[in-house]
Write an enzyme that holds these catalytic residues in place. Structure first.
Site, PDB file in Angstrom:
ATOM      1  N   PHE A  48     -98.696 -12.479 -25.557  1.00  0.00           N
ATOM      2  CA  PHE A  48     -99.388 -11.274 -26.015  1.00  0.00           C
ATOM      3  C   PHE A  48    -100.868 -11.517 -26.247  1.00  0.00           C
ATOM      4  O   PHE A  48    -101.252 -12.441 -26.987  1.00  0.00           O
ATOM      5  CB  PHE A  48     -98.807 -10.802 -27.359  1.00  0.00           C
ATOM      6  CG  PHE A  48     -97.504 -10.092 -27.254  1.00  0.00           C
ATOM      7  CD1 PHE A  48     -97.446  -8.732 -27.045  1.00  0.00           C
ATOM      8  CD2 PHE A  48     -96.320 -10.799 -27.362  1.00  0.00           C
ATOM      9  CE1 PHE A  48     -96.222  -8.078 -26.951  1.00  0.00           C
ATOM     10  CE2 PHE A  48     -95.095 -10.161 -27.272  1.00  0.00           C
ATOM     11  CZ  PHE A  48     -95.042  -8.798 -27.070  1.00  0.00           C
ATOM     12  N   ASP A  49    -101.678 -10.674 -25.646  1.00  0.00           N
ATOM     13  CA  ASP A  49    -102.998 -10.460 -26.218  1.00  0.00           C
ATOM     14  C   ASP A  49    -102.774  -9.817 -27.586  1.00  0.00           C
ATOM     15  O   ASP A  49    -101.836  -9.029 -27.763  1.00  0.00           O
ATOM     16  CB  ASP A  49    -103.817  -9.535 -25.317  1.00  0.00           C
ATOM     17  CG  ASP A  49    -105.096  -9.094 -25.980  1.00  0.00           C
ATOM     18  OD1 ASP A  49    -105.912  -9.959 -26.306  1.00  0.00           O
ATOM     19  OD2 ASP A  49    -105.265  -7.873 -26.188  1.00  0.00           O
ATOM     20  N   VAL A  50    -103.616 -10.137 -28.539  1.00  0.00           N
ATOM     21  CA  VAL A  50    -103.386  -9.650 -29.906  1.00  0.00           C
ATOM     22  C   VAL A  50    -104.351  -8.521 -30.272  1.00  0.00           C
ATOM     23  O   VAL A  50    -103.937  -7.421 -30.657  1.00  0.00           O
ATOM     24  CB  VAL A  50    -103.507 -10.816 -30.920  1.00  0.00           C
ATOM     25  CG1 VAL A  50    -103.369 -10.307 -32.354  1.00  0.00           C
ATOM     26  CG2 VAL A  50    -102.436 -11.877 -30.636  1.00  0.00           C
ATOM     27  N   VAL A  95     -98.439  -9.528 -21.775  1.00  0.00           N
ATOM     28  CA  VAL A  95     -98.555  -8.166 -22.294  1.00  0.00           C
ATOM     29  C   VAL A  95     -99.936  -7.996 -22.911  1.00  0.00           C
ATOM     30  O   VAL A  95    -100.305  -8.739 -23.834  1.00  0.00           O
ATOM     31  CB  VAL A  95     -97.464  -7.890 -23.351  1.00  0.00           C
ATOM     32  CG1 VAL A  95     -97.546  -6.447 -23.842  1.00  0.00           C
ATOM     33  CG2 VAL A  95     -96.084  -8.196 -22.793  1.00  0.00           C
ATOM     34  N   THR A  99    -104.246  -4.982 -28.392  1.00  0.00           N
ATOM     35  CA  THR A  99    -102.884  -4.704 -27.956  1.00  0.00           C
ATOM     36  C   THR A  99    -101.968  -4.487 -29.150  1.00  0.00           C
ATOM     37  O   THR A  99    -101.179  -3.542 -29.179  1.00  0.00           O
ATOM     38  CB  THR A  99    -102.353  -5.863 -27.096  1.00  0.00           C
ATOM     39  OG1 THR A  99    -103.254  -6.092 -26.006  1.00  0.00           O
ATOM     40  CG2 THR A  99    -100.962  -5.559 -26.548  1.00  0.00           C
TER      41      THR A  99
END
Length: 227
Positions: free
Chosen positions: A4-6, A167, A9
Site C-alpha cells: 500500500f501507498d499510505v 494498491v 491512499t
C-alpha cells in the site's frame, strides 16, 4: 499480498494540508493550496529524490508561502511537518483494511519517514504486517529501487513476484512505475469526479491499472466476492 501507498491512499493528506494552511490564512482557495503543494512537491522530488517527504515539507511550505502569501516564520514552516499526526484516515480506510487483512498480508510502502509512518499506522489502527519507508530504502517512489527493496524484503516470507498487488492513489508516485515494472496494480482513485489532480503532481498520461476503484471499501468488496 497487498502493498500500500499510505499518504493519499489511506491517509487523507489533502484534508491535512488544507486544515493546516487554512488555519494560517483564509485568503487562498482550497484548489490553489493543493495545486501549490503539488507543484512544490514535484520540484522537491526532482531536487532531493532521496529525502522522505516529511523532510521536504519545510522548503515546500516556503515555496507555497511565497506563492500564496502565507506567514513564513520558522514556527509556521516547521509546524507544517508537525501537523502530520493530525492528518486523518479516509473514512473507509480503517474498516476496509481490517477486512482485507483477513485474506492478505498488508505491507505499507511509503515515501514517509519512520516517524511519520508510526503516526499514520496508529491513525489506521495498526493494520500492517510490515512497514517500509523512504527512510529505510534511501529513495522515494517513483524510483524502482523502492519496489525492489520491498520485493526482496517480502521474499524471505516466501512471496514471489506474482503474489504482489500494489494498491495506490497516485499515478505520479506509484501506478505508472509499478505497472512498468510488471506488478499487478490497483488504482484507488480518491479524486474521482473531482477536477484536477489536487495535491498530487499531475501526469501527462493516465496508466490503465489491473483494478480500478474509487474507494478502498470497493476493493474490499471485490476481494470478498472473489473478483
Amino acid at each position: 499480498m497487498l502493498t500500500f501507498d499510505v499518504v493519499g491512499t489511506l491517509i487523507d493528506f489533502e484534508t491535512g494540508i488544507l486544515d493546516y494552511v487554512q488555519g494560517k490564512s483564509k485568503a487562498a482557495s482550497a484548489q490553489a493550496i493543493l495545486e501549490a503543494y503539488a507543484i512544490a512537491e514535484d520540484r522537491q522530488h526532482h531536487e532531493t529524490p532521496r529525502l522522505p517527504f516529511p523532510s521536504m515539507m519545510a522548503p515546500m511550505y516556503r515555496e507555497m508561502a511565497a506563492k500564496l502569501g502565507l506567514p513564513d516564520a520558522e514556527e509556521d514552516v516547521q509546524g507544517f511537518r508537525l501537523s502530520i499526526p493530525r492528518w486523518p484516515a479516509f473514512p473507509d480506510a480503517v474498516a476496509a483494511l481490517k477486512r482485507l487483512r483477513k485474506h492478505f498480508r498488508l505491507v505499507a510502502m511509503t515515501n514517509s519517514d519512520n516517524w511519520a509512518l508510526s503516526h499514520f499506522a496508529e491513525t489506521l489502527e495498526q493494520p500492517f504486517d510490515d512497514l517500509v519507508t523512504a527512510e529505510d530504502v534511501g529513495w522515494n517512489k517513483p524510483d524502482p529501487q523502492v519496489f525492489a527493496y520491498v520485493r526482496g524484503r517480502q521474499s524471505v516470507q516466501g512471496f514471489k513476484f506474482n503474489d504482489f498487488l500494489h494498491v495506490a492513489q497516485s499515478q505520479y508516485h506509484d501506478i505508472a512505475v509499478a505497472k512498468r515494472l510488471g506488478y499487478h496494480v490497483c488504482w484507488i482513485q480518491r479524486r474521482k469526479n473531482k477536477p484536477g489532480s489536487g495535491a498530487t503532481p499531475a501526469v501527462e498520461n493516465v496508466v490503465i491499472p489491473d483494478y480500478h476503484f474509487a474507494t478502498l471499501a470497493e476493493l474490499a468488496d471485490a476481494a470478498e466476492a472473489g473478483r
